[in-house]
Design a protein around this motif. Structure first.
Motif, mmCIF file in Angstrom:
data_model
loop_
_atom_site.group_PDB
_atom_site.id
_atom_site.type_symbol
_atom_site.label_atom_id
_atom_site.label_comp_id
_atom_site.label_asym_id
_atom_site.label_seq_id
_atom_site.Cartn_x
_atom_site.Cartn_y
_atom_site.Cartn_z
ATOM 1 N N ILE A 34 0.776 -1.339 0.219
ATOM 2 C CA ILE A 34 -0.024 -0.133 0.077
ATOM 3 C C ILE A 34 0.951 1.287 0.040
ATOM 4 O O ILE A 34 0.562 2.412 -1.008
ATOM 5 C CB ILE A 34 -0.911 0.219 1.054
ATOM 6 C CG1 ILE A 34 -1.897 -1.090 1.055
ATOM 7 C CG2 ILE A 34 -1.883 1.480 1.267
ATOM 8 C CD1 ILE A 34 -2.997 -0.979 0.029
ATOM 9 N N ILE A 85 -7.575 -1.668 -3.637
ATOM 10 C CA ILE A 85 -7.365 -1.029 -2.524
ATOM 11 C C ILE A 85 -8.481 -0.760 -1.706
ATOM 12 O O ILE A 85 -8.315 -0.837 -0.285
ATOM 13 C CB ILE A 85 -6.669 0.385 -2.988
ATOM 14 C CG1 ILE A 85 -5.373 0.143 -3.678
ATOM 15 C CG2 ILE A 85 -6.189 1.329 -1.787
ATOM 16 C CD1 ILE A 85 -4.824 1.476 -4.649
ATOM 17 N N THR A 132 -9.055 -4.020 0.441
ATOM 18 C CA THR A 132 -8.269 -4.035 1.213
ATOM 19 C C THR A 132 -8.263 -3.007 2.697
ATOM 20 O O THR A 132 -8.098 -3.496 3.987
ATOM 21 C CB THR A 132 -6.440 -3.682 0.784
ATOM 22 O OG1 THR A 132 -6.292 -4.633 -0.408
ATOM 23 C CG2 THR A 132 -5.174 -3.801 1.701
ATOM 24 N N PHE A 133 -8.523 -1.820 2.248
ATOM 25 C CA PHE A 133 -8.900 -0.985 3.410
ATOM 26 C C PHE A 133 -10.203 -1.476 4.380
ATOM 27 O O PHE A 133 -10.211 -1.491 5.457
ATOM 28 C CB PHE A 133 -9.375 0.342 2.673
ATOM 29 C CG PHE A 133 -9.723 1.517 3.697
ATOM 30 C CD1 PHE A 133 -9.032 2.451 3.769
ATOM 31 C CD2 PHE A 133 -10.708 1.498 4.712
ATOM 32 C CE1 PHE A 133 -9.016 3.538 4.789
ATOM 33 C CE2 PHE A 133 -10.970 2.421 5.546
ATOM 34 C CZ PHE A 133 -10.051 3.498 5.650
ATOM 35 N N LYS A 159 -9.219 -2.176 8.028
ATOM 36 C CA LYS A 159 -9.402 -0.971 8.751
ATOM 37 C C LYS A 159 -9.536 -1.008 10.303
ATOM 38 O O LYS A 159 -9.309 -0.146 11.301
ATOM 39 C CB LYS A 159 -10.810 -0.283 8.272
ATOM 40 C CG LYS A 159 -11.976 -0.804 8.573
ATOM 41 C CD LYS A 159 -13.065 -0.037 7.787
ATOM 42 C CE LYS A 159 -14.533 -0.885 7.972
ATOM 43 N NZ LYS A 159 -15.780 0.137 7.541
ATOM 44 N N CYS A 165 -4.063 3.905 2.508
ATOM 45 C CA CYS A 165 -5.222 3.895 1.634
ATOM 46 C C CYS A 165 -5.886 5.388 1.344
ATOM 47 O O CYS A 165 -6.163 5.773 0.136
ATOM 48 C CB CYS A 165 -6.187 2.962 1.867
ATOM 49 S SG CYS A 165 -5.650 1.195 1.996
ATOM 50 N N CYS A 166 -5.961 6.048 2.496
ATOM 51 C CA CYS A 166 -6.679 7.215 2.381
ATOM 52 C C CYS A 166 -5.593 8.292 1.520
ATOM 53 O O CYS A 166 -6.173 9.092 0.728
ATOM 54 C CB CYS A 166 -6.872 7.917 3.733
ATOM 55 S SG CYS A 166 -7.394 9.692 3.854
#
Length: 367
Positions: free
Chosen positions: A277, A301, A304-305, A309, A319-320
């Protein structure tokens, strides 16, 4: 004291105890102790590393070498494992820099390099791997010039036995650590990384961690040389490879079980996901082109988040940052952000009662 604090203290005390035992045992017994110590290193978090790896400990290692209480071979085995976990856990430890052991390493490197007869390349490579990863971004330029060819040679080894794979992984981790901060990875080295990646795509000779590190080495150079974008995107198919790696890595994590376990500890697979990431963050921060594979990558992505999280907020923050880079650079269409689930995820996150200010600000920028 919480249960987590008590466990951490036990790990630190046990490691210190094992380290103290090294002085009074023979070389073979030391190897066994070092194996035990490696298991404890895997368990440590950043704070525990700071407690254990002090200037006094590195000075003690130097004194033990001087007094012949530990061989250089065993010293390097121990320190390579320390360096490995420092790199994986993203630990910044300045104690080695101010220790007498650093001076010994530098002297050994310079003396070995000056030899007219055949140099001990294995010794130099091992020294460089420890030195680069523990010192992080404080390596003198004269030593960088010496060490890079040896590390690149080690990283380019195409043997497929387990020992060779581990050595390639270590060399790529060291090069990655150097490449984040230095401008010395010039075009000749870029071609080496390109060949390492292409060979793996054909023969699958690298570990997952080594492959991620090779990509990050190349992308570190991409920050300074935008002409590499064509090679990265269309020749080496970065997006396609990242999707494949993320999907396969996510399948290796039992997310439900992980959620029920202690959240502070990070498995090696989670570490590699976090590093991927981070690598994607580098790419999308500097990427200016568009590619049809990006929308699928964004979806990966997002998934994955969602999976990570509640377990690893660091992955969430990375990711953000990627979503923000995508929005600012317009590397994907708005429709792709909506269809991938990125916008829906952002709206959900903004409504979380525990969202921190930095991430809320980033989400608002994206929107």
């Amino acid at each position: 004291m919480s249960t987590q604090d008590f466990t951490g203290l036990n790990i630190c005390c046990k490691f210190t105890e094992l380290f103290s035992d090294l002085e009074d045992i023979n070389e073979d017994e030391q190897k066994q102790k070092i194996e035990e110590m490696n298991g404890l290193l895997e368990e440590m978090d950043k704070e525990e590393f700071e407690l254990v790896f002090t200037k006094e400990l590195f000075d003690k290692i130097n004194k033990m070498i001087e007094e012949k209480k530990i061989s250089m071979d065993n010293t390097l085995v121990l320190l390579k494992r320390v360096a490995y976990w420092i790199e994986l856990k993203n630990v910044l430890n300045l104690c080695f820099y101010i220790s007498s052991l650093r001076g010994r390493f530098e002297k050994m490197i310079i003396e070995e390099e000056k030899k007219i007869d055949e140099k001990n390349e294995k010794l130099l490579t091992d020294l460089f791997e420890c030195y680069a990863m523990i010192l992080y971004n404080m390596i003198p330029g004269n030593l960088l010039v010496i060490c890079l060819p040896y590390l690149l040679k080690a990283a380019s080894n195409k043997e497929e036995n387990e020992e060779a794979k581990e050595e390639v992984e270590m060399a790529l981790l060291a090069l990655n650590s150097i490449g984040r901060y230095e401008k010395v990875l010039e075009e000749v080295y870029v071609m080496e990384f390109k060949e390492i990646i292409k060979y793996h795509q054909e023969h699958h000779n690298l570990t997952r961690l080594a492959y991620q590190s090779a990509w990050e080495c190349l992308l570190n150079r991409f920050q300074k040389d935008k002409s590499l974008e064509e090679v990265i995107v269309n020749e080496l198919h970065f997006a396609r490879e990242a999707i494949k790696e993320l999907e396969e890595l996510k399948e290796r994590v039992d997310w439900k079980k992980k959620k029920e376990e202690e959240k502070g500890k990070e498995t090696k697979t989670l570490t590699i996901i976090r590093r991927w990431i981070d690598t994607l963050g580098i790419f999308f921060h500097f990427c200016s082109s568009r590619n049809e594979e990006y929308s699928v990558l964004v979806e990966s992505i997002v998934q994955t988040f969602r999976a990570a999280k509640d377990i690893n907020r660091e992955i969430g923050k990375e990711c953000c940052d990627i979503f923000k880079s995508l929005a600012v650079n317009k590397a994907v269409e708005i429709e792709d952000l909506i269809e991938s689930g990125a916008v829906g995820l952002i709206l959900e996150e903004i409504l979380r009662p525990t969202m921190d200010d930095e991430m809320t600000c980033n989400y608002l920028i994206i929107l």
